[in-house]
Design a protein around this motif. Structure first.
Motif, PDB file in Angstrom:
ATOM      1  N   ALA A  27      -5.440  -1.338   5.833  1.00 27.00           N
ATOM      2  CA  ALA A  27      -4.215  -1.921   5.285  1.00 27.00           C
ATOM      3  C   ALA A  27      -3.248  -0.841   4.783  1.00 27.00           C
ATOM      4  N   GLY A  28      -3.600   0.435   4.993  1.00 31.31           N
ATOM      5  CA  GLY A  28      -2.712   1.515   4.557  1.00 31.31           C
ATOM      6  C   GLY A  28      -2.660   1.644   3.041  1.00 31.31           C
ATOM      7  N   LEU A  29      -3.786   1.371   2.380  1.00 33.66           N
ATOM      8  CA  LEU A  29      -3.807   1.375   0.915  1.00 33.66           C
ATOM      9  C   LEU A  29      -4.651   2.489   0.325  1.00 33.66           C
ATOM     10  N   ALA A  30      -5.254   3.316   1.195  1.00 38.80           N
ATOM     11  CA  ALA A  30      -6.190   4.322   0.688  1.00 38.80           C
ATOM     12  C   ALA A  30      -5.535   5.231  -0.363  1.00 38.80           C
ATOM     13  N   GLN A  31      -4.276   5.604  -0.125  1.00 37.94           N
ATOM     14  CA  GLN A  31      -3.585   6.531  -1.044  1.00 37.94           C
ATOM     15  C   GLN A  31      -3.275   5.897  -2.398  1.00 37.94           C
ATOM     16  N   ILE A  32      -3.160   4.584  -2.444  1.00 39.87           N
ATOM     17  CA  ILE A  32      -2.736   3.932  -3.686  1.00 39.87           C
ATOM     18  C   ILE A  32      -3.818   2.993  -4.225  1.00 39.87           C
ATOM     19  N   ALA A  33      -5.076   3.278  -3.823  1.00 41.18           N
ATOM     20  CA  ALA A  33      -6.179   2.387  -4.217  1.00 41.18           C
ATOM     21  C   ALA A  33      -6.381   2.349  -5.727  1.00 41.18           C
ATOM     22  N   GLY A  34      -6.014   3.438  -6.413  1.00 37.49           N
ATOM     23  CA  GLY A  34      -6.254   3.501  -7.857  1.00 37.49           C
ATOM     24  C   GLY A  34      -5.123   2.905  -8.679  1.00 37.49           C
ATOM     25  N   ARG A  35      -4.054   2.484  -8.004  1.00 35.79           N
ATOM     26  CA  ARG A  35      -2.889   1.993  -8.731  1.00 35.79           C
ATOM     27  C   ARG A  35      -3.061   0.533  -9.169  1.00 35.79           C
ATOM     28  N   LYS A  36      -2.466   0.201 -10.316  1.00 34.39           N
ATOM     29  CA  LYS A  36      -2.505  -1.183 -10.791  1.00 34.39           C
ATOM     30  C   LYS A  36      -1.680  -2.071  -9.862  1.00 34.39           C
ATOM     31  N   VAL A  37      -2.195  -3.230  -9.589  1.00 35.34           N
ATOM     32  CA  VAL A  37      -1.548  -4.152  -8.653  1.00 35.34           C
ATOM     33  C   VAL A  37      -0.139  -4.543  -9.107  1.00 35.34           C
ATOM     34  N   ASN A  38       0.058  -4.645 -10.437  1.00 30.23           N
ATOM     35  CA  ASN A  38       1.389  -5.054 -10.926  1.00 30.23           C
ATOM     36  C   ASN A  38       2.403  -3.912 -10.936  1.00 30.23           C
ATOM     37  N   LYS A  39       1.993  -2.729 -10.439  1.00 32.62           N
ATOM     38  CA  LYS A  39       2.932  -1.599 -10.367  1.00 32.62           C
ATOM     39  C   LYS A  39       3.379  -1.336  -8.922  1.00 32.62           C
ATOM     40  N   PRO A  47       3.906 -12.542   7.105  1.00 36.34           N
ATOM     41  CA  PRO A  47       3.162 -11.379   6.624  1.00 36.34           C
ATOM     42  C   PRO A  47       3.986 -10.106   6.469  1.00 36.34           C
ATOM     43  N   THR A  48       5.030  -9.923   7.268  1.00 31.93           N
ATOM     44  CA  THR A  48       5.710  -8.622   7.247  1.00 31.93           C
ATOM     45  C   THR A  48       7.007  -8.636   6.453  1.00 31.93           C
ATOM     46  N   THR A  49       7.305  -9.758   5.792  1.00 34.35           N
ATOM     47  CA  THR A  49       8.508  -9.809   4.960  1.00 34.35           C
ATOM     48  C   THR A  49       8.430  -8.723   3.894  1.00 34.35           C
ATOM     49  N   GLY A  50       9.455  -7.900   3.834  1.00 31.51           N
ATOM     50  CA  GLY A  50       9.471  -6.843   2.817  1.00 31.51           C
ATOM     51  C   GLY A  50       8.810  -5.553   3.247  1.00 31.51           C
ATOM     52  N   MET A  51       8.172  -5.540   4.405  1.00 29.94           N
ATOM     53  CA  MET A  51       7.554  -4.282   4.862  1.00 29.94           C
ATOM     54  C   MET A  51       8.599  -3.429   5.572  1.00 29.94           C
ATOM     55  N   ASP A  52       8.470  -2.102   5.438  1.00 31.31           N
ATOM     56  CA  ASP A  52       9.380  -1.226   6.176  1.00 31.31           C
ATOM     57  C   ASP A  52       8.945  -1.177   7.647  1.00 31.31           C
ATOM     58  N   VAL A  53       9.773  -0.529   8.472  1.00 32.72           N
ATOM     59  CA  VAL A  53       9.546  -0.552   9.927  1.00 32.72           C
ATOM     60  C   VAL A  53       8.161  -0.016  10.291  1.00 32.72           C
ATOM     61  N   THR A  54       7.785   1.110   9.695  1.00 29.86           N
ATOM     62  CA  THR A  54       6.493   1.713  10.035  1.00 29.86           C
ATOM     63  C   THR A  54       5.346   0.810   9.601  1.00 29.86           C
ATOM     64  N   SER A  55       5.469   0.226   8.408  1.00 28.16           N
ATOM     65  CA  SER A  55       4.403  -0.668   7.933  1.00 28.16           C
ATOM     66  C   SER A  55       4.255  -1.865   8.859  1.00 28.16           C
ATOM     67  N   ARG A  56       5.403  -2.374   9.322  1.00 26.00           N
ATOM     68  CA  ARG A  56       5.341  -3.530  10.235  1.00 26.00           C
ATOM     69  C   ARG A  56       4.646  -3.152  11.526  1.00 26.00           C
ATOM     70  N   SER A  81       5.236  -1.834  -5.127  1.00 25.24           N
ATOM     71  CA  SER A  81       6.495  -2.316  -4.547  1.00 25.24           C
ATOM     72  C   SER A  81       6.207  -3.583  -3.736  1.00 25.24           C
ATOM     73  N   GLY A  82       7.264  -4.294  -3.342  1.00 30.65           N
ATOM     74  CA  GLY A  82       7.098  -5.541  -2.589  1.00 30.65           C
ATOM     75  C   GLY A  82       6.311  -5.345  -1.302  1.00 30.65           C
ATOM     76  N   GLY A  83       6.659  -4.286  -0.562  1.00 27.83           N
ATOM     77  CA  GLY A  83       5.977  -4.033   0.704  1.00 27.83           C
ATOM     78  C   GLY A  83       4.515  -3.645   0.485  1.00 27.83           C
ATOM     79  N   GLN A  84       4.257  -2.907  -0.594  1.00 25.23           N
ATOM     80  CA  GLN A  84       2.861  -2.541  -0.909  1.00 25.23           C
ATOM     81  C   GLN A  84       2.048  -3.785  -1.278  1.00 25.23           C
ATOM     82  N   GLU A  85       2.685  -4.687  -2.015  1.00 26.50           N
ATOM     83  CA  GLU A  85       2.009  -5.957  -2.352  1.00 26.50           C
ATOM     84  C   GLU A  85       1.622  -6.717  -1.097  1.00 26.50           C
ATOM     85  N   GLN A  86       2.547  -6.715  -0.109  1.00 25.10           N
ATOM     86  CA  GLN A  86       2.252  -7.403   1.151  1.00 25.10           C
ATOM     87  C   GLN A  86       1.019  -6.780   1.808  1.00 25.10           C
TER      88      GLN A  86
END
Ligand code: ATP
Ligand code: MG
Length: 310
Positions: A126-138, A165-174, A140-145
């Motif tokens: 899901a492309g979350l490895a770099q931000i796995a330690g971050r609090k969910v409420n911190k 599913p891709t609302t709010g995601m940037d082009v690369t994320s989509r 961005s919209g695309g990261q939440e998606q």
């Protein structure tokens, strides 16, 4: 669908909606909906705002009961299918748990799934490895998606349901997202996604369902939906002054746009229009006849339905 098709879908289908209706007070959000999804299909659910897409997906996930009709998922009730881990879902709304990290939330989803994937695999996919330690409420919209996507793919589900599913995601994320979904589909999973990005439906779906006011307006491949919309774009240049009245009198012409000596029109029978054009003694140059894109076909179909039911 015929009765025998419904019986067959009940036996072998991934999803069956049989005459399903759901109202909220006086609003009939889903109105006698019948369709079946076959295992391994990737299906896009299209429709204007309020068409009933999210309600359809909620019924499919057993989050709301239908007023009438039946919903079956792999031959069982939606609830049984969810409990058995056969459905992974990504909803349009609904908050994520707040005071936890991304990893903790994904760990929880994996723990709840009967056939979970390793947590690190889910995070990476899901492309979350770099931000796995971050609090969910911190996030961005695309990261939440992306977190929602991780929750939908925490385990080995047979059906993946995605609401925009891709609302709010940037082009690369989509692009990454759809590459992952293609892998899921290639592994034999059934994928149903609602979207307003028609180019995604065109590129990714084997089949497109168009909803309008809770009813199924069209069901087919993107090519079939375009053909159903009927119209063709015809454009050409004239070397004499343009006689607008003569062009309007051609058969099958819908909209007409003239700019200088260039003419662009819509025709629901391009052959007839072009034959008549030559027959009037006009000599078009640079003649082009093209089909509609999925987006234009969708607009044409839904507007025609609006006009019909107005
Ligand atoms: N909880 C609810 N209570 C009352 N009405 C609702 C509720 N949820 C949806 N509706 C109504 O039901 C209809 C269908 O809504 P739904 O959310 O299914 O549409 P949608 O196709 O998902 O739209 P969008 O593209 O905006 O997400 C709308 O008219 C909406 O206002
Ligand atoms: Mg919706």
């Amino acid at each position: 669908m015929t009765t025998s098709a419904i019986t067959a879908a009940r036996r072998t289908g991934a999803v069956l909606f049989d005459s399903v209706t759901k109202s909220y007070g006086t609003v009939r959000a889903v109105d006698g909906l019948t369709f079946a999804l076959h295992p391994g299909e990737t299906v896009a659910l299209l429709g204007p705002n309020g068409a009933g897409k999210s309600t359809t997906l909620d019924l499919l996930l057993g989050l709301r009961p239908a007023d009438s009709g039946t919903v079956e998922v792999f031959g069982t009730t939606p609830r049984e299918a969810v409990v058995a881990g056969r459905i992974g879902a990504m909803l349009q709304s609904g908050g994520l748990m707040e005071d936890v990290t991304v990893r903790e939330l994904v760990e929880l989803a994996c723990a709840l799934h009967p056939r979970p994937y390793p947590v690190d695999q889910v995070l990476t996919r899901a492309g979350l490895a770099q931000i796995a330690g971050r609090k969910v409420n911190k996030l961005s919209g695309g990261q939440e998606q992306r977190v929602r996507f991780a929750l939908a793919t925490a385990g080995d589900s047979d059906l993946i349901v995605l609401d925009e599913p891709t609302t709010g995601m940037d082009v690369t994320s989509r692009q990454d997202f759809w590459a992952t979904m293609r892998e899921q589909a290639a592994a034999g999973r059934t994928v149903l996604f609602a979207t307003h990005y028609l180019e995604e439906a065109d590129a990714i779906a084997d089949r497109v369902l168009v909803l309008h006011r809770g009813r199924l307006l069209a069901d087919g491949t993107a090519a079939e939906i375009k053909a159903k919309a009927g119209a063709r774009k015809v454009s050409f240049d004239l070397d004499t002054a343009v006689d607008e009245a003569a062009l309007r009198a051609l058969p099958a012409v819908g909209s007409l746009e003239i700019s200088g000596r260039t003419v662009r029109l819509r025709s629901h029978d391009a052959d007839a229009t072009v034959h008549a054009l030559y027959a009037t003694g006009l000599y078009p140059h640079n003649l082009e006849v093209a089909g509609l894109g999925l987006e234009q076909a969708f607009v044409a179909l839904t507007q025609a339905e609006e006009a019909r039911t107005a």
